[in-house]
Motif scaffolding. Structure first.
Motif, PDB file in Angstrom:
ATOM      1  N   THR A   1     -96.846   5.828 -30.987  1.00 22.67           N
ATOM      2  CA  THR A   1     -97.401   6.232 -29.691  1.00 22.67           C
ATOM      3  C   THR A   1     -97.436   5.058 -28.725  1.00 22.67           C
ATOM      4  N   LEU A   2     -97.785   3.876 -29.224  1.00 23.95           N
ATOM      5  CA  LEU A   2     -97.805   2.675 -28.378  1.00 23.95           C
ATOM      6  C   LEU A   2     -96.408   2.338 -27.858  1.00 23.95           C
ATOM      7  N   LYS A   3     -95.416   2.571 -28.716  1.00 26.16           N
ATOM      8  CA  LYS A   3     -94.025   2.317 -28.303  1.00 26.16           C
ATOM      9  C   LYS A   3     -93.660   3.208 -27.113  1.00 26.16           C
ATOM     10  N   TRP A   4     -94.015   4.482 -27.213  1.00 26.70           N
ATOM     11  CA  TRP A   4     -93.723   5.408 -26.117  1.00 26.70           C
ATOM     12  C   TRP A   4     -94.551   5.058 -24.874  1.00 26.70           C
ATOM     13  N   LYS A   5     -95.798   4.670 -25.085  1.00 26.83           N
ATOM     14  CA  LYS A   5     -96.667   4.302 -23.961  1.00 26.83           C
ATOM     15  C   LYS A   5     -96.098   3.117 -23.200  1.00 26.83           C
ATOM     16  N   ARG A   6     -95.516   2.169 -23.937  1.00 28.46           N
ATOM     17  CA  ARG A   6     -94.942   0.980 -23.286  1.00 28.46           C
ATOM     18  C   ARG A   6     -93.788   1.388 -22.377  1.00 28.46           C
TER      19      ARG A   6
ATOM     20  N   THR B   1     -88.115   8.358 -20.695  1.00 31.31           N
ATOM     21  CA  THR B   1     -88.982   7.708 -21.693  1.00 31.31           C
ATOM     22  C   THR B   1     -88.804   8.334 -23.071  1.00 31.31           C
ATOM     23  N   ALA B   2     -88.670   9.671 -23.108  1.00 31.97           N
ATOM     24  CA  ALA B   2     -88.502  10.356 -24.392  1.00 31.97           C
ATOM     25  C   ALA B   2     -87.139  10.050 -25.003  1.00 31.97           C
ATOM     26  N   LEU B   3     -86.092  10.068 -24.153  1.00 28.79           N
ATOM     27  CA  LEU B   3     -84.744   9.801 -24.644  1.00 28.79           C
ATOM     28  C   LEU B   3     -84.598   8.360 -25.123  1.00 28.79           C
ATOM     29  N   MET B   4     -85.111   7.409 -24.354  1.00 32.81           N
ATOM     30  CA  MET B   4     -84.995   6.007 -24.744  1.00 32.81           C
ATOM     31  C   MET B   4     -85.764   5.741 -26.027  1.00 32.81           C
ATOM     32  N   ASP B   5     -86.928   6.353 -26.171  1.00 31.86           N
ATOM     33  CA  ASP B   5     -87.721   6.202 -27.391  1.00 31.86           C
ATOM     34  C   ASP B   5     -86.923   6.699 -28.591  1.00 31.86           C
TER      35      ASP B   5
ATOM     36  N   GLU C   1     -88.622  -5.753 -26.921  1.00 31.87           N
ATOM     37  CA  GLU C   1     -89.999  -5.428 -27.301  1.00 31.87           C
ATOM     38  C   GLU C   1     -90.074  -4.037 -27.928  1.00 31.87           C
ATOM     39  N   ILE C   2     -89.405  -3.068 -27.297  1.00 34.55           N
ATOM     40  CA  ILE C   2     -89.398  -1.705 -27.824  1.00 34.55           C
ATOM     41  C   ILE C   2     -88.668  -1.655 -29.163  1.00 34.55           C
TER      42      ILE C   2
ATOM     43  N   PHE D   1     -88.774  -1.254 -35.248  1.00 38.71           N
ATOM     44  CA  PHE D   1     -88.656  -1.800 -36.607  1.00 38.71           C
ATOM     45  C   PHE D   1     -90.017  -1.801 -37.319  1.00 38.71           C
ATOM     46  N   ILE D   2     -91.095  -2.059 -36.569  1.00 32.78           N
ATOM     47  CA  ILE D   2     -92.434  -2.022 -37.169  1.00 32.78           C
ATOM     48  C   ILE D   2     -92.754  -0.603 -37.636  1.00 32.78           C
ATOM     49  N   TYR D   3     -92.456   0.372 -36.773  1.00 31.63           N
ATOM     50  CA  TYR D   3     -92.724   1.769 -37.140  1.00 31.63           C
ATOM     51  C   TYR D   3     -91.896   2.173 -38.359  1.00 31.63           C
TER      52      TYR D   3
END
Length: 277
Positions: free
Chosen positions: A55-60, A115-119, A212-213, A218-220
């Motif tokens: 969620t934080l990734k998408w928020k960023r 944002t959704a596509l890039m995520d 950063e994203i 990779f963390i997720y």
């Protein structure tokens, strides 16, 4: 074409039924009785942590295009999109969150879709970058001939080329050409506006933000692997974490193909094959 698609969707279900028919139900029940709740609870904690990171990734990404949305609405959108992703082929249902984001924030529909596509692209890029060395390890260390590393590499390069194309060339001319030949006249103006909004969001993606994203991705992925690792321990299975880290990416790439409902059969067959190695 539709009949073929329906056939492939049920192919996974048939595969799942076949796998279940080969399992000793009594042995399966015995395994469940011996589940270690300690490891299982750790897996659940990692599940919550992984959801937060995703969620934080998408928020960023949302913040990078000037979007603002409350944390509770963001979590709600992510939960609904994950559910829709599970019940749709290739997790296409996850793009529903773009519609929700556009309604719950000041973002345009094109910006929200960006944002959704890039995520999603970042997640797929991570899978490709992990799967490629995974295939090479299986080929070299376990002497199992894998003939499709080239396709995984091509998949990764294709995403990079797509990103470079949008970044360097942009969408204005492309969107007009696309709309002129493929979109009904009544929808052309809206489509061009939508793609222009998408491009505006994409141009905000700088190298620093992209890296950063990617780190978030990779963390997720590492957390998702840890979840399966502790579930395996809970079931009494000893699988090296590094091997599971490589295998999960390959199985998830297979799940992108619309071969089943809920990924049933395809997911199980993938893990059975790689665990058998």
């Amino acid at each position: 074409m539709m009949k073929r698609l329906i056939f492939f969707r049920f192919l996974g279900i048939v595969l799942f039924i076949y796998i279940m028919s080969k399992i000793d139900i009594f042995k399966l029940a015995a395994v469940f009785k011996e589940i270690s709740m300690r490891y299982y609870l750790i897996a659940i904690l990692f599940l919550i942590f992984g959801f937060s990171i995703r969620t934080l990734k998408w928020k960023r990404l949302i913040e990078s295009v000037g979007g603002k949305i409350s944390t509770d609405k963001l979590f709600e959108a992510m939960l609904k999109s994950i559910f829709l992703g599970v019940v749709t082929p290739g997790k296409l249902g996850e793009f529903w969150r773009a519609k929700y984001l556009a309604e719950a924030s000041a973002l345009s529909k094109g910006g929200a879709f960006y944002t959704a596509l890039m995520d999603r692209l970042i997640d797929m890029l991570v899978l490709g970058l992990v799967a490629l060395p995974g295939l090479l390890v299986i080929d070299l260390r376990f002497s199992v001939e894998i003939k499709w590393p080239f396709y995984v590499l091509f998949f990764v390069l294709l995403i990079f080329l797509f990103l470079i194309f949008l970044k360097k060339i942009g969408l204005p001319q492309f969107s007009k050409t696309f709309a002129r030949f493929f979109i009904p006249v009544s929808w052309q103006d809206k489509t061009i506006v939508f793609l222009a909004e998408f491009e505006s969001g994409f141009r905000s993606l700088k190298l620093k933000l992209f890296l950063e994203i990617l780190v978030y991705g990779f963390i997720y992925y590492s957390i998702a692997t840890a979840i399966l690792y502790f579930i395996a321990l809970a079931l009494g299975m000893v699988v090296p974490f590094w091997y599971l880290f490589l295998v999960v990416a390959m199985v998830w790439l297979i799940l992108i193909l619309p071969l089943s409902f809920f990924g049933l059969g395809v997911r199980e067959a993938g893990f059975i094959y790689f665990f058998s190695i």
